[in-house]
Design a protein around this motif. Structure first.
Motif, PDB file in Angstrom:
ATOM      1  N   ALA A  35       0.836  -1.201   0.000  1.00 58.11           N
ATOM      2  CA  ALA A  35       0.000   0.000   0.000  1.00 58.11           C
ATOM      3  C   ALA A  35       0.875   1.257   0.000  1.00 58.11           C
ATOM      4  O   ALA A  35       0.527   2.255  -0.628  1.00 58.11           O
ATOM      5  N   GLN A  36       2.008   1.202   0.680  1.00 55.07           N
ATOM      6  CA  GLN A  36       2.944   2.325   0.650  1.00 55.07           C
ATOM      7  C   GLN A  36       3.468   2.537  -0.767  1.00 55.07           C
ATOM      8  O   GLN A  36       3.540   3.674  -1.246  1.00 55.07           O
ATOM      9  N   GLU A  37       3.813   1.447  -1.439  1.00 57.26           N
ATOM     10  CA  GLU A  37       4.315   1.549  -2.814  1.00 57.26           C
ATOM     11  C   GLU A  37       3.257   2.154  -3.733  1.00 57.26           C
ATOM     12  O   GLU A  37       3.576   2.971  -4.599  1.00 57.26           O
ATOM     13  N   ARG A  38       1.992   1.775  -3.554  1.00 62.52           N
ATOM     14  CA  ARG A  38       0.912   2.361  -4.358  1.00 62.52           C
ATOM     15  C   ARG A  38       0.772   3.857  -4.074  1.00 62.52           C
ATOM     16  O   ARG A  38       0.501   4.654  -4.977  1.00 62.52           O
ATOM     17  N   MET A  39       0.982   4.251  -2.830  1.00 62.33           N
ATOM     18  CA  MET A  39       0.892   5.663  -2.463  1.00 62.33           C
ATOM     19  C   MET A  39       2.034   6.452  -3.107  1.00 62.33           C
ATOM     20  O   MET A  39       1.820   7.555  -3.609  1.00 62.33           O
ATOM     21  N   TYR A  40       3.251   5.880  -3.125  1.00 58.92           N
ATOM     22  CA  TYR A  40       4.374   6.533  -3.804  1.00 58.92           C
ATOM     23  C   TYR A  40       4.063   6.696  -5.293  1.00 58.92           C
ATOM     24  O   TYR A  40       4.324   7.747  -5.879  1.00 58.92           O
ATOM     25  N   LEU A  41       3.504   5.662  -5.896  1.00 60.12           N
ATOM     26  CA  LEU A  41       3.153   5.718  -7.310  1.00 60.12           C
ATOM     27  C   LEU A  41       2.106   6.804  -7.559  1.00 60.12           C
ATOM     28  O   LEU A  41       2.214   7.577  -8.510  1.00 60.12           O
ATOM     29  N   LYS A  42       1.115   6.880  -6.708  1.00 58.92           N
ATOM     30  CA  LYS A  42       0.082   7.918  -6.833  1.00 58.92           C
ATOM     31  C   LYS A  42       0.711   9.307  -6.757  1.00 58.92           C
ATOM     32  O   LYS A  42       0.346  10.213  -7.517  1.00 58.92           O
ATOM     33  N   LEU A  43       1.663   9.490  -5.854  1.00 53.72           N
ATOM     34  CA  LEU A  43       2.345  10.772  -5.714  1.00 53.72           C
ATOM     35  C   LEU A  43       3.128  11.114  -6.979  1.00 53.72           C
ATOM     36  O   LEU A  43       3.048  12.229  -7.490  1.00 53.72           O
ATOM     37  N   VAL A  44       3.870  10.149  -7.506  1.00 54.71           N
ATOM     38  CA  VAL A  44       4.650  10.379  -8.729  1.00 54.71           C
ATOM     39  C   VAL A  44       3.726  10.714  -9.896  1.00 54.71           C
ATOM     40  O   VAL A  44       4.005  11.627 -10.685  1.00 54.71           O
ATOM     41  N   GLU A  45       2.616  10.004 -10.022  1.00 47.88           N
ATOM     42  CA  GLU A  45       1.665  10.278 -11.090  1.00 47.88           C
ATOM     43  C   GLU A  45       1.086  11.696 -10.971  1.00 47.88           C
ATOM     44  O   GLU A  45       0.913  12.384 -11.975  1.00 47.88           O
ATOM     45  N   GLU A  46       0.821  12.120  -9.761  1.00 54.98           N
ATOM     46  CA  GLU A  46       0.285  13.463  -9.548  1.00 54.98           C
ATOM     47  C   GLU A  46       1.333  14.523  -9.892  1.00 54.98           C
ATOM     48  O   GLU A  46       1.024  15.539 -10.516  1.00 54.98           O
ATOM     49  N   ILE A  47       2.575  14.275  -9.527  1.00 54.23           N
ATOM     50  CA  ILE A  47       3.659  15.209  -9.871  1.00 54.23           C
ATOM     51  C   ILE A  47       3.809  15.290 -11.390  1.00 54.23           C
ATOM     52  O   ILE A  47       3.943  16.377 -11.947  1.00 54.23           O
ATOM     53  N   GLU A  48       3.767  14.141 -12.058  1.00 50.54           N
ATOM     54  CA  GLU A  48       3.852  14.129 -13.524  1.00 50.54           C
ATOM     55  C   GLU A  48       2.692  14.904 -14.149  1.00 50.54           C
ATOM     56  O   GLU A  48       2.878  15.658 -15.103  1.00 50.54           O
ATOM     57  N   ARG A  49       1.493  14.717 -13.626  1.00 50.58           N
ATOM     58  CA  ARG A  49       0.323  15.408 -14.154  1.00 50.58           C
ATOM     59  C   ARG A  49       0.486  16.917 -14.025  1.00 50.58           C
ATOM     60  O   ARG A  49       0.238  17.677 -14.963  1.00 50.58           O
ATOM     61  N   ILE A  50       0.937  17.358 -12.861  1.00 51.87           N
ATOM     62  CA  ILE A  50       1.086  18.789 -12.608  1.00 51.87           C
ATOM     63  C   ILE A  50       2.199  19.374 -13.474  1.00 51.87           C
ATOM     64  O   ILE A  50       2.015  20.435 -14.085  1.00 51.87           O
ATOM     65  N   THR A  51       3.321  18.694 -13.552  1.00 51.87           N
ATOM     66  CA  THR A  51       4.450  19.243 -14.311  1.00 51.87           C
ATOM     67  C   THR A  51       4.196  19.187 -15.812  1.00 51.87           C
ATOM     68  O   THR A  51       4.673  20.053 -16.548  1.00 51.87           O
ATOM     69  N   SER A  52       3.454  18.211 -16.297  1.00 53.70           N
ATOM     70  CA  SER A  52       3.189  18.145 -17.739  1.00 53.70           C
ATOM     71  C   SER A  52       2.249  19.263 -18.178  1.00 53.70           C
ATOM     72  O   SER A  52       2.287  19.726 -19.314  1.00 53.70           O
ATOM     73  N   SER A  53       1.391  19.715 -17.275  1.00 50.31           N
ATOM     74  CA  SER A  53       0.491  20.815 -17.626  1.00 50.31           C
ATOM     75  C   SER A  53       1.218  22.160 -17.636  1.00 50.31           C
ATOM     76  O   SER A  53       0.687  23.140 -18.145  1.00 50.31           O
ATOM     77  N   CYS A  54       2.427  22.199 -17.110  1.00 49.78           N
ATOM     78  CA  CYS A  54       3.218  23.430 -17.093  1.00 49.78           C
ATOM     79  C   CYS A  54       3.998  23.616 -18.391  1.00 49.78           C
ATOM     80  O   CYS A  54       4.515  24.685 -18.652  1.00 49.78           O
ATOM     81  N   ASN A  55       4.119  22.562 -19.176  1.00 46.28           N
ATOM     82  CA  ASN A  55       4.919  22.634 -20.413  1.00 46.28           C
ATOM     83  C   ASN A  55       4.125  23.157 -21.564  1.00 46.28           C
ATOM     84  O   ASN A  55       3.096  23.031 -21.887  1.00 46.28           O
TER      85      ASN A  55
END
Length: 55
Positions: A35-55
């Motif tokens: 469950a911790q690993e899934r939470m890390y993945l969720k965080l990375v996906e959210e960071i990717e989503r936010i940073t991709s919208s900045c480009n």
């Protein structure tokens, strides 16, 4: 975006106005390893989503 690692008074502070990636009632330390690993993945996906919208 916050990742709450340990139980805290997060919701009762000024930081409580910010959205956490996980439920403050279920912190990372209270989850099993998978469950911790899934939470890390969720965080990375959210960071990717936010940073991709900045480009």
């Amino acid at each position: 975006m916050c990742l709450l690692v340990e139980p805290s008074l997060f919701e009762k502070t000024e930081l409580g106005d910010f959205q956490a990636i996980n439920d403050p009632k279920t912190t990372l330390s209270e989850l099993d390893k998978s469950a911790q690993e899934r939470m890390y993945l969720k965080l990375v996906e959210e960071i990717e989503r936010i940073t991709s919208s900045c480009n």
